[in-house]
Motif scaffolding. Sequence first.
Motif, PDB file in Angstrom:
ATOM      1  N   THR A   8       0.841  -1.192   0.000  1.00  0.00           N
ATOM      2  CA  THR A   8       0.000   0.000   0.000  1.00  0.00           C
ATOM      3  C   THR A   8       0.877   1.243   0.000  1.00  0.00           C
ATOM      4  O   THR A   8       2.050   1.190   0.376  1.00  0.00           O
ATOM      5  N   ALA A   9       0.293   2.357  -0.423  1.00  0.00           N
ATOM      6  CA  ALA A   9       1.040   3.619  -0.455  1.00  0.00           C
ATOM      7  C   ALA A   9       0.077   4.781  -0.294  1.00  0.00           C
ATOM      8  O   ALA A   9      -1.107   4.671  -0.613  1.00  0.00           O
ATOM      9  N   ARG A  10       0.598   5.887   0.194  1.00  0.00           N
ATOM     10  CA  ARG A  10      -0.163   7.127   0.308  1.00  0.00           C
ATOM     11  C   ARG A  10       0.438   8.174  -0.618  1.00  0.00           C
ATOM     12  O   ARG A  10       1.610   8.080  -0.988  1.00  0.00           O
TER      13      ARG A  10
ATOM     14  N   ALA B  11       7.032   0.578  -7.835  1.00  0.00           N
ATOM     15  CA  ALA B  11       5.787   0.201  -8.497  1.00  0.00           C
ATOM     16  C   ALA B  11       6.090  -0.812  -9.593  1.00  0.00           C
ATOM     17  O   ALA B  11       6.926  -0.562 -10.470  1.00  0.00           O
ATOM     18  N   LEU B  12       5.428  -1.952  -9.529  1.00  0.00           N
ATOM     19  CA  LEU B  12       5.538  -2.958 -10.574  1.00  0.00           C
ATOM     20  C   LEU B  12       4.443  -2.694 -11.599  1.00  0.00           C
ATOM     21  O   LEU B  12       3.258  -2.631 -11.260  1.00  0.00           O
TER      22      LEU B  12
ATOM     23  N   ALA C  35       9.512  -2.565 -13.256  1.00  0.00           N
ATOM     24  CA  ALA C  35       9.474  -1.856 -11.986  1.00  0.00           C
ATOM     25  C   ALA C  35      10.135  -0.503 -12.127  1.00  0.00           C
ATOM     26  O   ALA C  35      11.067  -0.323 -12.919  1.00  0.00           O
ATOM     27  N   THR C  36       9.644   0.450 -11.340  1.00  0.00           N
ATOM     28  CA  THR C  36      10.227   1.783 -11.366  1.00  0.00           C
ATOM     29  C   THR C  36      10.115   2.400  -9.982  1.00  0.00           C
ATOM     30  O   THR C  36       9.259   2.011  -9.172  1.00  0.00           O
ATOM     31  N   LEU C  37      10.989   3.350  -9.705  1.00  0.00           N
ATOM     32  CA  LEU C  37      11.006   4.072  -8.429  1.00  0.00           C
ATOM     33  C   LEU C  37      10.482   5.476  -8.678  1.00  0.00           C
ATOM     34  O   LEU C  37      11.121   6.259  -9.392  1.00  0.00           O
TER      35      LEU C  37
ATOM     36  N   ILE D 173       2.077  -2.143  -5.879  1.00  0.00           N
ATOM     37  CA  ILE D 173       3.083  -1.532  -5.008  1.00  0.00           C
ATOM     38  C   ILE D 173       3.884  -2.652  -4.349  1.00  0.00           C
ATOM     39  O   ILE D 173       3.313  -3.559  -3.729  1.00  0.00           O
ATOM     40  N   GLN D 174       5.204  -2.591  -4.481  1.00  0.00           N
ATOM     41  CA  GLN D 174       6.064  -3.624  -3.917  1.00  0.00           C
ATOM     42  C   GLN D 174       6.902  -3.143  -2.735  1.00  0.00           C
ATOM     43  O   GLN D 174       7.661  -3.916  -2.170  1.00  0.00           O
TER      44      GLN D 174
END
Length: 216
Positions: free
Chosen positions: A156-158, A165-166, A172-174, A205-206
């Motif tokens: 999870t993310a806010r 993020a996959l 995948a990217t940052l 989200i990883q």
Amino acid sequence: MLTRKQHELLLYIDSRLSESGVSPSFEEMKEALDLKSKSGVHRLISALEERGFIRRLPNRARALEVLKVPEARTAAAPSNVTQMPPRAANDVMDIPLHGRIAAGTPIEALQGTDTLPVPAALLGPGEHYALEVAGDSMVEEGILDGDYALIRKTDTARDGEIVVALINDEEATLKTYRREGQMIRLDPANRMYDPQRYREDQIVIQGKLAGLLRRY
């Protein structure tokens, strides 16, 4: 209430400190508790920290303090004996190093078998892994090509958090996570790059950024 393994680990650390004043290494703790990996030791250490039995020293790299021992052991001690002050223990833990991650255009997510030694004091609660940053799209957040991003596992993310993020189960990217209506926007931190927008079902989200390690 501590689990059996948490209880065993705390007593083992306390015993070693009492004998020598030096904490056992993560490898020694792994062997003493018959665990399969050092990451298991890290999870136990994090749980003990959350419960107030130990703490990481904020201004001393790789240092831990034993704050208290289980109640049963404390109760057995004579009341007229002065308790020794908390003792510091330095250690490094190895976390999985999962290849390179793009801080620019997404690249294939690599799952390597290498590990990266990280000062335990840099890591908070939870399970962590590391990714080597490739690209320059996050430079305005101080994330440079060749840095090691320390990632705490979460799904999870806010808004405003920097996440791994996959995308479409293969890349995948940052980036900085933003929700934009029914879409997910992944923002770079470099004015030369444009935000990336995806449907919610395209993104998993990883983890989120917990820290950086830079080698000179």
